[in-house]
Scaffold this motif. Structure first.
Motif, short mmCIF file in Angstrom:
data_model
loop_
_atom_site.label_atom_id
_atom_site.label_comp_id
_atom_site.label_asym_id
_atom_site.label_seq_id
_atom_site.Cartn_x
_atom_site.Cartn_y
_atom_site.Cartn_z
N GLN A 86 0.82 -1.20 0.00
CA GLN A 86 0.00 0.00 0.00
C GLN A 86 0.86 1.26 0.00
N PRO A 87 0.89 2.02 -1.09
CA PRO A 87 1.59 3.31 -1.09
C PRO A 87 0.76 4.37 -0.36
N ALA A 88 1.41 5.43 0.09
CA ALA A 88 0.72 6.51 0.81
C ALA A 88 0.23 7.55 -0.19
N ARG A 89 -1.08 7.57 -0.44
CA ARG A 89 -1.66 8.49 -1.42
C ARG A 89 -2.84 9.25 -0.83
N SER A 90 -2.72 9.63 0.43
CA SER A 90 -3.78 10.37 1.09
C SER A 90 -3.25 11.74 1.50
N TYR A 91 -4.19 12.68 1.73
CA TYR A 91 -3.81 14.01 2.20
C TYR A 91 -3.89 14.14 3.72
N GLU A 92 -4.49 13.18 4.41
CA GLU A 92 -4.71 13.28 5.84
C GLU A 92 -3.93 12.20 6.60
N VAL A 93 -3.26 12.62 7.67
CA VAL A 93 -2.46 11.69 8.47
C VAL A 93 -3.36 10.66 9.15
N ASN A 94 -4.48 11.09 9.71
CA ASN A 94 -5.37 10.16 10.40
C ASN A 94 -5.91 9.08 9.47
N GLN A 95 -6.20 9.47 8.24
CA GLN A 95 -6.69 8.48 7.28
C GLN A 95 -5.60 7.47 6.95
N MET A 96 -4.36 7.94 6.81
CA MET A 96 -3.25 7.03 6.55
C MET A 96 -2.97 6.14 7.76
N ARG A 97 -3.18 6.69 8.96
CA ARG A 97 -2.98 5.88 10.17
C ARG A 97 -3.98 4.72 10.20
N ARG A 98 -5.23 5.02 9.92
CA ARG A 98 -6.24 3.96 9.90
C ARG A 98 -5.94 2.95 8.80
N LEU A 99 -5.47 3.46 7.67
CA LEU A 99 -5.14 2.57 6.55
C LEU A 99 -3.97 1.66 6.90
N MET A 100 -2.94 2.21 7.55
CA MET A 100 -1.78 1.40 7.92
C MET A 100 -2.15 0.31 8.93
N TYR A 101 -2.92 0.67 9.96
CA TYR A 101 -3.32 -0.33 10.95
C TYR A 101 -4.22 -1.40 10.32
N THR A 102 -5.05 -1.00 9.36
CA THR A 102 -5.88 -1.98 8.66
C THR A 102 -5.01 -2.95 7.87
N CYS A 103 -4.00 -2.41 7.19
CA CYS A 103 -3.08 -3.26 6.44
C CYS A 103 -2.35 -4.23 7.36
N ILE A 104 -1.97 -3.78 8.56
CA ILE A 104 -1.27 -4.65 9.50
C ILE A 104 -2.18 -5.77 9.99
N ILE A 105 -3.45 -5.44 10.28
CA ILE A 105 -4.39 -6.47 10.70
C ILE A 105 -4.60 -7.50 9.60
N ILE A 106 -4.80 -7.03 8.37
CA ILE A 106 -4.97 -7.95 7.24
C ILE A 106 -3.71 -8.77 7.02
N HIS A 107 -2.55 -8.15 7.18
CA HIS A 107 -1.28 -8.86 7.06
C HIS A 107 -1.22 -10.04 8.02
N ASN A 108 -1.57 -9.81 9.30
CA ASN A 108 -1.56 -10.89 10.28
C ASN A 108 -2.59 -11.97 9.97
N ILE A 109 -3.73 -11.56 9.45
CA ILE A 109 -4.75 -12.54 9.06
C ILE A 109 -4.22 -13.44 7.95
N ILE A 110 -3.53 -12.85 6.98
CA ILE A 110 -2.95 -13.63 5.88
C ILE A 110 -1.90 -14.60 6.41
N ILE A 111 -1.03 -14.12 7.30
CA ILE A 111 0.00 -14.98 7.89
C ILE A 111 -0.65 -16.16 8.62
N GLU A 112 -1.71 -15.88 9.37
CA GLU A 112 -2.38 -16.93 10.13
C GLU A 112 -3.10 -17.91 9.21
N ASP A 113 -3.80 -17.39 8.18
CA ASP A 113 -4.53 -18.27 7.26
C ASP A 113 -3.60 -19.17 6.46
N ASN A 114 -2.40 -18.67 6.18
CA ASN A 114 -1.43 -19.48 5.44
C ASN A 114 -0.68 -20.47 6.32
#
Length: 222
Positions: free
Chosen positions: A135-163
């Motif tokens: 996920q590249p950073a293409r937002s104008y707001e820091v809070n939106q990018m923060r939520r996006l980064m934490y979402t990516c981390i949660i999905i990342h862990n889900i993928i690691i667990e599912d695999n």
């Protein structure tokens, strides 16, 4: 990790720029294990800061200082330790919670330890690379990018667990923390004591020395 911020407003570029980067960045602090499982993430610090600034503002040690983290006792060469440690590079402080390599080696044991230390830290670099690639950073707001980064981390862990790659759930079993009602003064005293334990240089030196001997005994060329 510095995450490039392509849409950083011009008025904010000064606080998000650093000399070793040609573009604005936002910093991410991560604790990851060798299976790429992310245990801790702290995102949103301006790229002009260094690693110590990020560490001082993050909540990495809050659960330990507030006595909400259970002890995880283990033995190395017959010496008991009650809390885990993080592999870190030389910029981090000499605390009991960190284990760093040797900047100048004096014998084969220290050289071997520093080599294994660097190899283990590559797991975190690989985890950073996975996050940057998804996920590249293409937002104008820091809070939106923060939520996006934490979402990516949660999905990342889900993928690691599912695999089936995460091994942490079977590594150890710890007893839950028993919460005790304390007064404000007692909580302050406990936090001060935990802070001293966290920054104990003697424990740092002893733990690293024991790990040097432990790894040397386990080397492949015996």
């Amino acid at each position: 990790m510095h995450w490039a911020w392509a849409k950083c407003p011009v008025a904010w570029r000064g606080q998000y720029m650093r000399g070793d980067h040609s573009h604005p960045t936002i910093m991410l602090e991560v604790v990851a294990s060798y299976d790429n499982w992310i245990w801790h993430a702290y995102f949103g610090v301006a790229g002009s800061n260094n690693d110590i600034n990020v560490l001082n503002s993050s909540n990495l040690f809050n659960s330990m200082l507030n006595e909400e983290m259970p002890d995880v006792p283990y033995h190395i060469n017959g010496v008991e330790y009650r809390r885990g440690y993080y592999l870190a590079d030389d910029i981090y402080p000499t605390w009991a919670a960190f284990v760093k390599g040797f900047s100048s080696v004096v014998d084969k044991k220290h050289s071997y330890f520093t080599k294994k230390h660097a190899e283990a830290r590559k797991d975190v670099e690989r985890t950073f690379g996975i996050l940057q690639g998804r996920q590249p950073a293409r937002s104008y707001e820091v809070n939106q990018m923060r939520r996006l980064m934490y979402t990516c981390i949660i999905i990342h862990n889900i993928i690691i667990e599912d695999n089936g790659y995460n091994l942490a759930e079977n590594d150890w079993v710890v007893e839950p923390v028993q919460h005790i009602q304390r007064t404000w003064i007692e909580r302050c005293d406990a936090r001060a004591r935990r802070t001293r334990e966290l920054r104990d240089r003697e424990v740092y030196e002893g733990l690293r020395s024991e790990l040097v001997e432990h790894l040397w005994d386990l080397r492949d060329d015996l």
